[in-house]
Design a protein around this motif. Structure first.
Motif, mmCIF file in Angstrom:
data_model
loop_
_atom_site.group_PDB
_atom_site.id
_atom_site.type_symbol
_atom_site.label_atom_id
_atom_site.label_comp_id
_atom_site.label_asym_id
_atom_site.label_seq_id
_atom_site.Cartn_x
_atom_site.Cartn_y
_atom_site.Cartn_z
ATOM 1 N N THR A 1 -10.085 -5.479 10.792
ATOM 2 C CA THR A 1 -9.830 -5.766 9.384
ATOM 3 C C THR A 1 -8.662 -4.898 8.932
ATOM 4 O O THR A 1 -8.638 -3.699 9.199
ATOM 5 C CB THR A 1 -11.069 -5.461 8.528
ATOM 6 N N VAL A 2 -7.686 -5.515 8.268
ATOM 7 C CA VAL A 2 -6.487 -4.794 7.856
ATOM 8 C C VAL A 2 -6.270 -4.916 6.351
ATOM 9 O O VAL A 2 -6.715 -5.874 5.723
ATOM 10 C CB VAL A 2 -5.228 -5.293 8.612
ATOM 11 N N LEU A 3 -5.581 -3.930 5.783
ATOM 12 C CA LEU A 3 -5.132 -3.947 4.395
ATOM 13 C C LEU A 3 -3.627 -4.153 4.412
ATOM 14 O O LEU A 3 -2.913 -3.480 5.155
ATOM 15 C CB LEU A 3 -5.441 -2.631 3.691
ATOM 16 N N SER A 4 -3.130 -5.082 3.601
ATOM 17 C CA SER A 4 -1.695 -5.373 3.523
ATOM 18 C C SER A 4 -1.312 -5.526 2.062
ATOM 19 O O SER A 4 -2.180 -5.697 1.197
ATOM 20 C CB SER A 4 -1.364 -6.687 4.244
ATOM 21 N N ILE A 5 -0.031 -5.484 1.787
ATOM 22 C CA ILE A 5 0.482 -5.856 0.473
ATOM 23 C C ILE A 5 1.286 -7.132 0.663
ATOM 24 O O ILE A 5 2.167 -7.198 1.516
ATOM 25 C CB ILE A 5 1.342 -4.750 -0.157
ATOM 26 N N PHE A 6 0.929 -8.168 -0.098
ATOM 27 C CA PHE A 6 1.683 -9.421 -0.124
ATOM 28 C C PHE A 6 2.476 -9.426 -1.423
ATOM 29 O O PHE A 6 1.920 -9.148 -2.492
ATOM 30 C CB PHE A 6 0.753 -10.633 -0.142
ATOM 31 N N ARG A 7 3.756 -9.752 -1.370
ATOM 32 C CA ARG A 7 4.584 -9.856 -2.564
ATOM 33 C C ARG A 7 4.812 -11.337 -2.849
ATOM 34 O O ARG A 7 5.555 -12.011 -2.143
ATOM 35 C CB ARG A 7 5.909 -9.131 -2.351
ATOM 36 N N GLY A 8 4.146 -11.849 -3.887
ATOM 37 C CA GLY A 8 4.280 -13.250 -4.267
ATOM 38 C C GLY A 8 5.490 -13.454 -5.159
ATOM 39 O O GLY A 8 5.723 -12.673 -6.078
ATOM 40 N N ARG A 9 6.249 -14.498 -4.863
ATOM 41 C CA ARG A 9 7.416 -14.844 -5.667
ATOM 42 C C ARG A 9 7.163 -16.174 -6.366
ATOM 43 O O ARG A 9 6.453 -17.025 -5.834
ATOM 44 C CB ARG A 9 8.647 -14.944 -4.778
ATOM 45 N N VAL B 1 -6.900 -7.991 1.979
ATOM 46 C CA VAL B 1 -7.779 -7.569 3.060
ATOM 47 C C VAL B 1 -8.076 -8.799 3.896
ATOM 48 O O VAL B 1 -8.613 -9.785 3.387
ATOM 49 C CB VAL B 1 -9.103 -6.973 2.521
ATOM 50 N N ASP B 2 -7.679 -8.748 5.178
ATOM 51 C CA ASP B 2 -7.949 -9.887 6.044
ATOM 52 C C ASP B 2 -7.989 -9.472 7.504
ATOM 53 O O ASP B 2 -7.948 -8.297 7.824
ATOM 54 C CB ASP B 2 -6.987 -11.043 5.794
ATOM 55 N N ARG B 3 -8.044 -10.444 8.364
ATOM 56 C CA ARG B 3 -8.228 -10.258 9.794
ATOM 57 C C ARG B 3 -6.888 -10.157 10.517
ATOM 58 O O ARG B 3 -5.952 -10.892 10.221
ATOM 59 C CB ARG B 3 -8.998 -11.462 10.350
ATOM 60 N N ALA B 4 -6.833 -9.235 11.482
ATOM 61 C CA ALA B 4 -5.714 -9.169 12.419
ATOM 62 C C ALA B 4 -6.332 -9.137 13.805
ATOM 63 O O ALA B 4 -7.125 -8.253 14.106
ATOM 64 C CB ALA B 4 -4.865 -7.930 12.174
#
Length: 154
Positions: free
Chosen positions: A51-59, A133-136
């Motif tokens: 399980t990973v934490l990422s930042i997504f930047r939505g445009r 938070v999602d799967r890698a």
């Protein structure tokens, strides 16, 4: 086909698709000598791998739905970091006839349950960051379907 109209994001309305992540008073507990309120276990990551934490930047993009995706091996949670409203488009299956649009407040996140069909990020107005938070892990975890665009009317 008629335009899609957003509905308010509530735990009850979104339950078939996952969970709403918000400061639910039922989970509140005062900690740190009363200087912090903890809203505990608002969602759990469902994966078969890391399980990973990422930042997504939505445009900003056109307010329409012309595709859906799903992740069959894990849940995916989005928590806005900018405090601005945003939209979530979901469906019980890959058929666009079942599309639902939720108007999410800037203080509401959500978790798509494993395998739920959803549209990629739809921000309103300016670019916005989300904690995700999602799967890698190994193996394919993305399925997509495309269809005639459906306009989202605000």
């Amino acid at each position: 086909m008629p335009d899609l109209t957003p509905e308010p994001l509530t735990p009850e309305a979104f339950a078939p698709f996952g969970r709403v992540i918000w400061d639910d008073p039922a989970t509140a507990k005062e900690i740190n000598a009363g200087f912090t309120t903890r809203y505990h276990a608002l969602a759990t990551a469902e994966t078969d791998a890391e399980t990973v934490l990422s930042i997504f930047r939505g445009r900003p993009r056109p307010l329409e739905a012309a595709m859906l995706e799903r992740h069959p091996k894990g849940s995916q949670a989005f928590v806005p970091l900018g405090g601005r409203d945003w939209l979530a488009v979901v469906a019980p299956g890959p058929d666009p006839a079942g599309l639902r649009v939720f108007h999410c407040r800037g203080d509401q996140g959500l978790q798509y349950a494993t395998g739920i069909w959803h549209h990629p990020l739809l921000v309103l107005g300016a670019e916005q960051d989300f904690l995700v938070v999602d799967r890698a892990g190994p193996g394919g975890n993305l399925e997509e379907t495309f269809f005639e665009p459906r306009h989202i009317a605000l």
